[in-house]
Design a protein around this motif. Structure first.
Motif, short mmCIF file in Angstrom:
data_model
loop_
_atom_site.label_atom_id
_atom_site.label_comp_id
_atom_site.label_asym_id
_atom_site.label_seq_id
_atom_site.Cartn_x
_atom_site.Cartn_y
_atom_site.Cartn_z
N TYR A 37 -16.49 -18.64 -6.93
CA TYR A 37 -16.66 -18.63 -5.48
C TYR A 37 -15.88 -19.80 -4.88
O TYR A 37 -16.01 -20.94 -5.33
CB TYR A 37 -18.14 -18.73 -5.12
N PHE A 38 -15.10 -19.47 -3.85
CA PHE A 38 -14.25 -20.44 -3.19
C PHE A 38 -14.63 -20.55 -1.71
O PHE A 38 -14.97 -19.54 -1.09
CB PHE A 38 -12.78 -20.00 -3.24
N CYS A 39 -14.50 -21.73 -1.16
CA CYS A 39 -14.62 -21.84 0.29
C CYS A 39 -13.23 -22.08 0.88
O CYS A 39 -12.33 -22.60 0.22
CB CYS A 39 -15.59 -22.92 0.70
N LYS A 40 -13.09 -21.65 2.12
CA LYS A 40 -11.83 -21.78 2.83
C LYS A 40 -12.11 -22.26 4.24
O LYS A 40 -13.04 -21.79 4.90
CB LYS A 40 -11.10 -20.44 2.89
N ALA A 41 -11.29 -23.17 4.70
CA ALA A 41 -11.33 -23.66 6.07
C ALA A 41 -10.08 -23.17 6.77
O ALA A 41 -8.97 -23.26 6.23
CB ALA A 41 -11.40 -25.18 6.09
N ARG A 42 -10.26 -22.68 7.99
CA ARG A 42 -9.12 -22.11 8.70
C ARG A 42 -9.17 -22.51 10.17
O ARG A 42 -10.24 -22.52 10.78
CB ARG A 42 -9.16 -20.58 8.58
N ILE A 43 -7.99 -22.82 10.72
CA ILE A 43 -7.91 -23.21 12.12
C ILE A 43 -6.60 -22.68 12.70
O ILE A 43 -5.59 -22.59 12.00
CB ILE A 43 -8.00 -24.75 12.26
N TRP A 44 -6.66 -22.33 13.98
CA TRP A 44 -5.47 -21.85 14.69
C TRP A 44 -4.83 -23.04 15.40
O TRP A 44 -5.43 -23.63 16.29
CB TRP A 44 -5.83 -20.76 15.69
N ARG A 59 -14.23 -27.79 13.96
CA ARG A 59 -13.17 -26.99 14.57
C ARG A 59 -12.70 -25.86 13.67
O ARG A 59 -11.90 -25.03 14.09
CB ARG A 59 -11.98 -27.88 14.91
N TYR A 60 -13.18 -25.84 12.44
CA TYR A 60 -12.68 -24.88 11.46
C TYR A 60 -13.64 -23.71 11.26
O TYR A 60 -14.85 -23.90 11.14
CB TYR A 60 -12.46 -25.56 10.11
N ILE A 61 -13.07 -22.52 11.25
CA ILE A 61 -13.78 -21.35 10.78
C ILE A 61 -13.90 -21.46 9.27
O ILE A 61 -12.92 -21.76 8.58
CB ILE A 61 -13.01 -20.06 11.14
N MET A 62 -15.09 -21.23 8.75
CA MET A 62 -15.32 -21.40 7.32
C MET A 62 -15.66 -20.05 6.68
O MET A 62 -16.37 -19.23 7.26
CB MET A 62 -16.46 -22.37 7.06
N SER A 63 -15.15 -19.87 5.50
CA SER A 63 -15.39 -18.62 4.78
C SER A 63 -15.69 -18.90 3.31
O SER A 63 -15.27 -19.92 2.76
CB SER A 63 -14.16 -17.71 4.85
N TRP A 64 -16.38 -17.97 2.71
CA TRP A 64 -16.56 -17.92 1.27
C TRP A 64 -15.82 -16.69 0.74
O TRP A 64 -15.96 -15.59 1.31
CB TRP A 64 -18.03 -17.84 0.88
N TYR A 65 -15.09 -16.89 -0.31
CA TYR A 65 -14.43 -15.82 -1.04
C TYR A 65 -14.93 -15.86 -2.49
O TYR A 65 -15.50 -16.85 -2.93
CB TYR A 65 -12.91 -16.04 -1.06
N ARG A 66 -14.66 -14.79 -3.20
CA ARG A 66 -14.95 -14.79 -4.63
C ARG A 66 -13.90 -14.00 -5.39
O ARG A 66 -13.25 -13.11 -4.83
CB ARG A 66 -16.34 -14.23 -4.92
N GLN A 67 -13.77 -14.35 -6.65
CA GLN A 67 -12.84 -13.63 -7.52
C GLN A 67 -13.53 -13.40 -8.84
O GLN A 67 -13.79 -14.35 -9.60
CB GLN A 67 -11.55 -14.41 -7.72
N GLY A 68 -13.86 -12.13 -9.10
CA GLY A 68 -14.50 -11.76 -10.35
C GLY A 68 -13.48 -11.57 -11.46
O GLY A 68 -12.28 -11.50 -11.20
#
Length: 119
Positions: free
Chosen positions: A94-101, A31-40
């Motif tokens: 690198y981070f992953c994020k789960a997001r849901i409305w 049910r979650y939209i998944m994303s990868w982020y990064r922080q250099g």
């Protein structure tokens, strides 16, 4: 309790490849939209890639298009980031994020995995 655990970060030479994984637990992953982020180093966190709940749609930052691929396996509660043709500037946590409305956005973050591109 929701947990997102990233793995797969490493030291790699320019031009090399890595596959990151993010294993989720404590939530209905599909049910979650998944994303990868990064922080250099010295930079703000930036969005790298996002994939829809079914995996049918994804989008990417211009800086990684054609080199990175996001995918997910809802049966394994895992999202992946395949990174090819790595460049020095891909060095980041690198981070992953789960997001849901749920009437408002609810988000969960992992702790991150270090990717270092160096010769």
């Amino acid at each position: 309790q929701v947990q997102l655990v990233e793995s797969g970060g490493a030291l790699v030479q320019p031009g090399g490849s890595l596959r990151l994984s993010c294993a989720a637990s404590g939530l209905t992953f599909s049910r979650y939209i998944m994303s990868w982020y990064r922080q250099g180093p010295g930079k703000e966190r930036e969005l790298v890639a996002t994939i829809a709940t079914s995996g049918a749609n994804s989008n990417y930052a211009d800086s990684v298009k054609g080199r990175f691929t996001i995918s997910r396996d809802n049966a394994k509660n895992t999202v992946y980031l395949q990174m090819n043709s790595l460049k020095f500037e891909d060095t980041a946590v690198y981070f992953c994020k789960a997001r849901i409305w749920l009437g408002s956005w609810t988000e969960y973050w992992g702790q991150g995995t270090q990717v270092t591109v160096s010769s």
